[in-house]
Write an enzyme that holds these catalytic residues in place. Structure first.
Site, PDB file in Angstrom:
ATOM      1  N   GLY A  50      -1.013  -0.215   4.217  1.00  0.00           N
ATOM      2  CA  GLY A  50      -1.054  -1.633   3.884  1.00  0.00           C
ATOM      3  C   GLY A  50      -1.972  -1.967   2.725  1.00  0.00           C
ATOM      4  N   CYS A  51      -2.634  -0.954   2.179  1.00  0.00           N
ATOM      5  CA  CYS A  51      -3.490  -1.172   1.018  1.00  0.00           C
ATOM      6  C   CYS A  51      -2.721  -0.793  -0.237  1.00  0.00           C
ATOM      7  CB  CYS A  51      -4.751  -0.312   1.102  1.00  0.00           C
ATOM      8  SG  CYS A  51      -5.964  -0.924   2.261  1.00  0.00           S
ATOM      9  N   GLN A  52      -2.914  -1.576  -1.277  1.00  0.00           N
ATOM     10  CA  GLN A  52      -2.290  -1.297  -2.565  1.00  0.00           C
ATOM     11  C   GLN A  52      -2.860   0.003  -3.143  1.00  0.00           C
ATOM     12  OE1 GLN A  52      -2.982  -4.467  -5.324  1.00  0.00           O
ATOM     13  NE2 GLN A  52      -2.064  -3.413  -7.036  1.00  0.00           N
ATOM     14  N   SER A  53      -4.158   0.186  -2.998  1.00  0.00           N
ATOM     15  CA  SER A  53      -4.830   1.400  -3.462  1.00  0.00           C
ATOM     16  C   SER A  53      -4.905   2.372  -2.286  1.00  0.00           C
ATOM     17  CB  SER A  53      -6.256   1.099  -3.906  1.00  0.00           C
ATOM     18  OG  SER A  53      -6.384  -0.171  -4.424  1.00  0.00           O
TER      19      SER A  53
END
Length: 139
Positions: A50-53
């Site tokens: 769920g994190c972009q990075s």
């Protein structure tokens, strides 16, 4: 220092800055000072979904406290996880599960993040709470 005291300390630190550019710089500095996670913990199992990075989070039980280590491939995200680790590391599972997250709104973090980073922040908090839940269940 308990969770509430750490949250208050962070709120005080953020109140010293006049604008969000200064706060972003401070968050980035916090990320630069984040103790490195061991390479062996940079696995898909420790990757926060769920994190972009890419953000890796590892929680380990030390006596009755949970100690977190983390890393990210993005400097701002690394600073955000550094703030969360500062608040929640070396606390008991029950304290982590009972903690409220109002301090994030008080420092204005969520409203100044892009939607994808805000989703990542929620995912980081969820993973920290999941570690606490898992360790709490082991009692």
């Amino acid at each position: 220092m308990n969770i509430k005291e750490k949250q208050e300390e962070i709120i005080d630190e953020f109140s010293m800055f006049d604008d969000w550019m200064q706060r972003y710089e401070y968050i980035i500095d916090l990320g630069k000072n984040l103790p490195l996670i061991k390479e062996e913990f940079k696995t898909d199992d420790n990757l926060i979904k769920g994190c972009q990075s890419k953000v890796w989070l590892k929680g380990e039980k030390n006596d009755d406290k949970i100690v977190f280590t983390a890393d990210s491939d993005a400097i701002l995200t690394k600073g955000i996880i550094a703030i969360l680790i500062r608040v929640f590391s070396n606390q008991t599972a029950a304290e982590i599960l009972d903690a409220d997250m109002d301090f994030i709104d008080e420092i204005g973090l969520k409203e100044h993040l892009s939607p994808t980073r805000a989703n990542g922040l929620v995912s980081m908090i969820k993973n920290i709470k999941m570690y606490a839940l898992a360790f709490d269940a082991q009692k």
